[in-house]
Each structure stands twice: as C-alpha cells, then as structure tokens.
Design a protein around this motif. Sequence first.
Motif, PDB file in Angstrom:
ATOM      1  N   ALA A 188       0.673  -1.388   0.102  1.00 37.48           N
ATOM      2  CA  ALA A 188       0.155  -0.027   0.459  1.00 37.48           C
ATOM      3  C   ALA A 188       0.996   1.147   0.378  1.00 37.48           C
ATOM      4  CB  ALA A 188      -0.791   0.248   1.632  1.00 37.48           C
ATOM      5  N   ARG A 189       2.013   0.918   0.540  1.00 40.72           N
ATOM      6  CA  ARG A 189       2.684   2.203   0.621  1.00 40.72           C
ATOM      7  C   ARG A 189       3.454   2.437  -0.745  1.00 40.72           C
ATOM      8  NH1 ARG A 189       3.049   0.383   6.532  1.00 40.72           N
ATOM      9  NH2 ARG A 189       4.580  -0.560   5.551  1.00 40.72           N
ATOM     10  N   ARG A 190       3.589   1.616  -1.319  1.00 36.94           N
ATOM     11  CA  ARG A 190       4.694   1.753  -2.627  1.00 36.94           C
ATOM     12  C   ARG A 190       3.493   2.301  -3.461  1.00 36.94           C
ATOM     13  NH1 ARG A 190       8.045  -2.298  -0.806  1.00 36.94           N
ATOM     14  NH2 ARG A 190       6.744  -4.193  -1.320  1.00 36.94           N
ATOM     15  N   CYS A 191       2.383   2.383  -3.390  1.00 35.83           N
ATOM     16  CA  CYS A 191       1.336   2.407  -4.305  1.00 35.83           C
ATOM     17  C   CYS A 191       0.150   3.696  -3.433  1.00 35.83           C
ATOM     18  CB  CYS A 191      -0.468   1.538  -4.397  1.00 35.83           C
ATOM     19  SG  CYS A 191       0.027   0.083  -5.420  1.00 35.83           S
ATOM     20  N   VAL A 192       1.265   4.623  -2.297  1.00 37.17           N
ATOM     21  CA  VAL A 192       0.692   5.498  -2.354  1.00 37.17           C
ATOM     22  C   VAL A 192      -0.907   5.408  -1.646  1.00 37.17           C
ATOM     23  CG1 VAL A 192       0.964   8.176  -1.578  1.00 37.17           C
ATOM     24  CG2 VAL A 192       2.226   6.482  -3.158  1.00 37.17           C
ATOM     25  N   VAL A 193      -1.356   3.971  -1.201  1.00 37.56           N
ATOM     26  CA  VAL A 193      -2.542   4.394  -0.514  1.00 37.56           C
ATOM     27  C   VAL A 193      -2.613   3.947   0.324  1.00 37.56           C
ATOM     28  CG1 VAL A 193      -3.916   3.562  -2.957  1.00 37.56           C
ATOM     29  CG2 VAL A 193      -2.663   1.651  -1.840  1.00 37.56           C
ATOM     30  N   ALA A 194      -4.182   4.067   1.346  1.00 35.24           N
ATOM     31  CA  ALA A 194      -4.413   3.178   2.464  1.00 35.24           C
ATOM     32  C   ALA A 194      -4.469   2.021   2.896  1.00 35.24           C
ATOM     33  CB  ALA A 194      -5.221   4.317   2.955  1.00 35.24           C
ATOM     34  N   PRO A 195      -3.650   1.176   3.342  1.00 33.41           N
ATOM     35  CA  PRO A 195      -3.340  -0.182   3.783  1.00 33.41           C
ATOM     36  C   PRO A 195      -4.404  -0.668   3.983  1.00 33.41           C
ATOM     37  CG  PRO A 195      -2.834   1.157   5.175  1.00 33.41           C
ATOM     38  CD  PRO A 195      -2.888   2.181   4.753  1.00 33.41           C
ATOM     39  N   TRP A 196      -5.726   0.363   4.579  1.00 31.75           N
ATOM     40  CA  TRP A 196      -7.570  -0.372   4.373  1.00 31.75           C
ATOM     41  C   TRP A 196      -8.324   1.236   4.705  1.00 31.75           C
ATOM     42  CZ3 TRP A 196      -9.749  -5.204   5.334  1.00 31.75           C
ATOM     43  CH2 TRP A 196     -10.802  -5.018   6.866  1.00 31.75           C
ATOM     44  N   ARG A 197      -9.204   0.876   4.226  1.00 36.46           N
ATOM     45  CA  ARG A 197     -10.306   2.394   4.242  1.00 36.46           C
ATOM     46  C   ARG A 197     -11.879   1.291   5.498  1.00 36.46           C
ATOM     47  NH1 ARG A 197     -12.688   3.981  -1.084  1.00 36.46           N
ATOM     48  NH2 ARG A 197     -12.355   2.680  -1.371  1.00 36.46           N
ATOM     49  N   GLU A 198     -12.057   2.613   6.307  1.00 42.25           N
ATOM     50  CA  GLU A 198     -13.462   1.936   6.923  1.00 42.25           C
ATOM     51  C   GLU A 198     -14.764   2.409   6.439  1.00 42.25           C
ATOM     52  OE1 GLU A 198     -10.470   4.332   8.250  1.00 42.25           O
ATOM     53  OE2 GLU A 198     -10.066   3.168   9.998  1.00 42.25           O
ATOM     54  N   GLY A 199     -15.325   2.195   6.602  1.00 40.69           N
ATOM     55  CA  GLY A 199     -16.958   2.699   6.120  1.00 40.69           C
ATOM     56  C   GLY A 199     -17.125   1.404   4.304  1.00 40.69           C
ATOM     57  N   GLY A 200     -18.082   1.879   4.606  1.00 40.47           N
ATOM     58  CA  GLY A 200     -18.668   1.391   3.023  1.00 40.47           C
ATOM     59  C   GLY A 200     -19.291   2.268   2.371  1.00 40.47           C
ATOM     60  N   GLN A 201     -19.992   1.961   1.034  1.00 38.71           N
ATOM     61  CA  GLN A 201     -20.467   2.287  -0.122  1.00 38.71           C
ATOM     62  C   GLN A 201     -21.502   3.382  -0.058  1.00 38.71           C
ATOM     63  OE1 GLN A 201     -20.446   0.755  -4.472  1.00 38.71           O
ATOM     64  NE2 GLN A 201     -21.671  -1.173  -2.780  1.00 38.71           N
ATOM     65  N   ALA A 202     -21.650   3.177   1.280  1.00 40.09           N
ATOM     66  CA  ALA A 202     -23.118   4.402   1.227  1.00 40.09           C
ATOM     67  C   ALA A 202     -22.272   6.226   1.996  1.00 40.09           C
ATOM     68  CB  ALA A 202     -23.242   4.429   3.120  1.00 40.09           C
ATOM     69  N   GLN A 203     -20.654   5.384   2.102  1.00 43.73           N
ATOM     70  CA  GLN A 203     -20.817   7.176   2.439  1.00 43.73           C
ATOM     71  C   GLN A 203     -19.788   7.743   0.963  1.00 43.73           C
ATOM     72  OE1 GLN A 203     -16.653   7.427   3.251  1.00 43.73           O
ATOM     73  NE2 GLN A 203     -16.038   4.675   3.085  1.00 43.73           N
ATOM     74  N   PHE A 204     -20.117   7.043   0.019  1.00 47.92           N
ATOM     75  CA  PHE A 204     -19.754   7.632  -1.119  1.00 47.92           C
ATOM     76  C   PHE A 204     -21.906   7.545  -2.384  1.00 47.92           C
ATOM     77  CE2 PHE A 204     -16.241   4.864  -0.580  1.00 47.92           C
ATOM     78  CZ  PHE A 204     -15.300   6.008  -0.286  1.00 47.92           C
ATOM     79  N   ILE A 205     -22.108   7.317  -1.861  1.00 45.59           N
ATOM     80  CA  ILE A 205     -23.732   7.401  -2.752  1.00 45.59           C
ATOM     81  C   ILE A 205     -24.365   9.375  -3.061  1.00 45.59           C
ATOM     82  CG2 ILE A 205     -26.389   6.824  -2.494  1.00 45.59           C
ATOM     83  CD1 ILE A 205     -25.346   4.512  -1.589  1.00 45.59           C
ATOM     84  N   PRO A 209      13.144  -1.049   4.890  1.00 47.02           N
ATOM     85  CA  PRO A 209      13.342  -1.543   3.310  1.00 47.02           C
ATOM     86  C   PRO A 209      13.721  -2.377   2.762  1.00 47.02           C
ATOM     87  CG  PRO A 209      13.942   0.995   3.201  1.00 47.02           C
ATOM     88  CD  PRO A 209      13.851   0.360   4.678  1.00 47.02           C
ATOM     89  N   ALA A 210      13.234  -2.843   1.382  1.00 44.70           N
ATOM     90  CA  ALA A 210      14.383  -3.900   1.233  1.00 44.70           C
ATOM     91  C   ALA A 210      15.368  -4.113  -0.030  1.00 44.70           C
ATOM     92  CB  ALA A 210      13.139  -5.249   0.351  1.00 44.70           C
ATOM     93  N   PRO A 211      16.173  -4.952  -0.077  1.00 47.28           N
ATOM     94  CA  PRO A 211      17.439  -4.339  -0.499  1.00 47.28           C
ATOM     95  C   PRO A 211      17.063  -3.503  -1.849  1.00 47.28           C
ATOM     96  CG  PRO A 211      18.061  -6.759   0.143  1.00 47.28           C
ATOM     97  CD  PRO A 211      16.898  -6.041   0.784  1.00 47.28           C
ATOM     98  N   GLY A 212      17.082  -2.804  -2.429  1.00 46.28           N
ATOM     99  CA  GLY A 212      16.863  -1.833  -4.163  1.00 46.28           C
ATOM    100  C   GLY A 212      15.497  -1.204  -3.606  1.00 46.28           C
ATOM    101  N   LEU A 213      14.822  -0.788  -2.590  1.00 47.66           N
ATOM    102  CA  LEU A 213      13.266  -0.624  -2.639  1.00 47.66           C
ATOM    103  C   LEU A 213      13.520   0.373  -1.527  1.00 47.66           C
ATOM    104  CD1 LEU A 213      11.162  -4.062  -2.168  1.00 47.66           C
ATOM    105  CD2 LEU A 213      11.604  -2.077  -4.614  1.00 47.66           C
ATOM    106  N   VAL A 214      12.878   1.438  -2.432  1.00 51.31           N
ATOM    107  CA  VAL A 214      12.409   2.737  -1.385  1.00 51.31           C
ATOM    108  C   VAL A 214      10.813   2.953  -1.313  1.00 51.31           C
ATOM    109  CG1 VAL A 214      13.166   5.426  -0.568  1.00 51.31           C
ATOM    110  CG2 VAL A 214      14.552   3.885  -1.547  1.00 51.31           C
ATOM    111  N   PRO A 215       9.679   2.120   0.050  1.00 47.72           N
ATOM    112  CA  PRO A 215       8.891   2.699   0.448  1.00 47.72           C
ATOM    113  C   PRO A 215       8.634   4.236   0.109  1.00 47.72           C
ATOM    114  CG  PRO A 215      10.038   1.349   2.038  1.00 47.72           C
ATOM    115  CD  PRO A 215      10.964   1.861   1.246  1.00 47.72           C
ATOM    116  N   SER A 216       7.309   4.229  -0.100  1.00 46.45           N
ATOM    117  CA  SER A 216       6.788   5.572  -1.235  1.00 46.45           C
ATOM    118  C   SER A 216       5.310   5.566   0.504  1.00 46.45           C
ATOM    119  CB  SER A 216       5.687   5.486  -2.222  1.00 46.45           C
ATOM    120  OG  SER A 216       6.542   5.605  -2.918  1.00 46.45           O
ATOM    121  N   PRO A 217       5.765   7.519   1.514  1.00 48.30           N
ATOM    122  CA  PRO A 217       5.141   7.321   2.328  1.00 48.30           C
ATOM    123  C   PRO A 217       3.423   7.439   1.912  1.00 48.30           C
ATOM    124  CG  PRO A 217       6.231   9.029   2.397  1.00 48.30           C
ATOM    125  CD  PRO A 217       6.369   8.128   1.473  1.00 48.30           C
ATOM    126  N   VAL A 218       2.719   6.674   2.933  1.00 56.79           N
ATOM    127  CA  VAL A 218       1.363   7.447   2.654  1.00 56.79           C
ATOM    128  C   VAL A 218       0.806   8.459   3.430  1.00 56.79           C
ATOM    129  CG1 VAL A 218      -1.252   6.297   2.844  1.00 56.79           C
ATOM    130  CG2 VAL A 218       0.357   4.606   1.670  1.00 56.79           C
TER     131      VAL A 218
END
Length: 335
Positions: free
Chosen positions: A192-209, A326-335
Amino acid sequence: MAIPEPHRVAVLALDGVVPLDLGVPARVFNEARDERGERLYTLVTCSLGGRPVRTAEDFRLVLDHDESALATADTVVIATQEPSEELLATGRLPDELAAALALIRPETRVVSLCTSAFLLAAAGLLDGHRATTHWALCDAFARLFPEVDVDPDVLFVDSGRVLTSAGGAAGIDLCLHLVRRDHGAAVAGAAARRCVVAPWREGGQAQFIEHPVPADADRSTSATRQWVLDRLAEPLTLKDLARHAHMSERTFTRRFRAEVGTSPLKWLIQCRLGHARHLLETTDLTVAGIATACGFGDPVTLRKHFHSHLGLSPLAYRAAHRAPAPAPGLVPSPV
C-alpha cells in the motif's frame, strides 16, 4: 530451502473494460514483495480468443494471452465491465464467455471488480453467497439474482473462494485484502505504501452514494461533525450531538444519515477507530492510553471494535502497520 513459486494471477479483460480498474490488480499485486524484494505474484492479462479489447474509453488494448490463462491461474480477476442489456434482461452469459469461465479450476480463487459481479452471478458462482457490486446497480443485481445475498453497504465481500468488490477504487481495497490474506498485514501495508494508498479504509459504499445537499445549509450537521472530531476523547452520546446541532435526536439522525450515509453513532465509532489506528501507527502510547484518547474508555472496548472492524487486535495492528525496513533496492513511498 526451495523458494515457493509466485502466486499466479490471471486478469480477464472483456469488451467495455474500464481501463483504470483493469490496471488495479497489476499495480497492487506487483508491489507485494517478500523480504528479498522479490515479487510474490505473477500476473497475466488475457481476453477471449486473445483478441484486442475495446475499452470503455476511446482506445483499444492488444493483449498477449487468451482465456487458456484462466485454466492455470491460482486467482482469476474479472476486471470491471458494465453488464450488457442482454445480461440485465436474461441473467445469462454469452456462450463464449461461459465456456471461458468454465476453464477455471474448482480450487482457483475468483474475484470480480465492481459490476463484473454480474458475470460471476450469471455463471452461478455466487449462488448462496454474500456479494456486492457498485451501489447504483445493487437493486438491479438483487432482482436479477435473488439467490445471491447482495450487500450494498460494503467496499468488498470475501466469501472464501469467491470475492466481490464495489465500484471504482474498492478494487484496490480488495486486492490489498488478498495480499493481506495471503501474506499478512506487513506485506500488504508495504504494498500500500508503494502504491501510495491507505492499507485499509473504514466504512462502506454508503459514504459514496449521491446524497442531496440539504436545502437549508444552516441545518446541516457538518458543524457538529467537526465539533465531534475535536473532542473524540469525550464520552459523547447521540443526545450530545443533537443538542449541539440544536435538533431533536430524531431530526438529527435523519438529517445526518441523509448527508453522510450512515448513522451518527456508527460514524463516531469509525472516527474513533481511525484516530486509534493513527495513534498505533505513530506513537508508543499503550492500548489503554489510546482507548482513553479515542473515547473508547477502556482497552476491552477498543479491542472489541478492532476485532469487529479490522480482524486484528490493536497490538497486532501496530506490529503490522509500523513501516518495515525497506528491502534492498526498494524505497517505500510514504502514505
């Protein structure tokens, strides 16, 4: 010791595929690495007959694999495709697609992104299972497939072998869930950090309706929501919130649900959980101290909500979501 083979993922792209959603599995699974920095998944994208695929946008895709890739995959993902008029009318799959899905082995995990849940349901893979799809089509889904228990209020559903996700970015949530399920929260959190997204989102679809904007802005609950966020440690009740908004409890609850998509007390729990997660990730406070700071009052209540919503204890969450080296050669992106 022999190094295990990477988990094989095949993504099926059909005509009308949504390009953003098609790229989600590769983006997430390719960022799941072991302690040596090696990828834990291999991924191929295929189409029926290996033919070019017309996307939902103004371009086509040329793919290198046909549906035979489905027969050797450990996980099959069907990328988002709007259900056709014929499928919505009959609940049946075209013969070529039905034959392709029949290639999937009984032990293979099957995943749908967004409205591709219609395809899994039409193939009979969701019969007797709980599932979800985009909130705008949940009613149509339930009418067309009454044998499926459709849940319109969640970001994804894990029914074991078959998993379904809601619209848009919920595919990211589901793919990260699969990484977490396969390799643990630490690997999923790093991906998730490498994708720069939250590892877990609370809530459900209701918040997007889509909810109508209140006609009287002065009677909105937004000021009370901000007031709550500034005092999460306090033992707030529905009566307290309604009093701050100068409304009756019934009126406040009705207006709050219309604006936010959930009840005031469920929203309050989600806010407290979010604050607790932040404190676990960024401080050395004890579980008891965090329970007090977030308004849960005692560690037992905090642990209960963590297990209910995240499937982890607070300490397990802290261990998993501290940024790993970080594993060798990898630099995680912070969220």
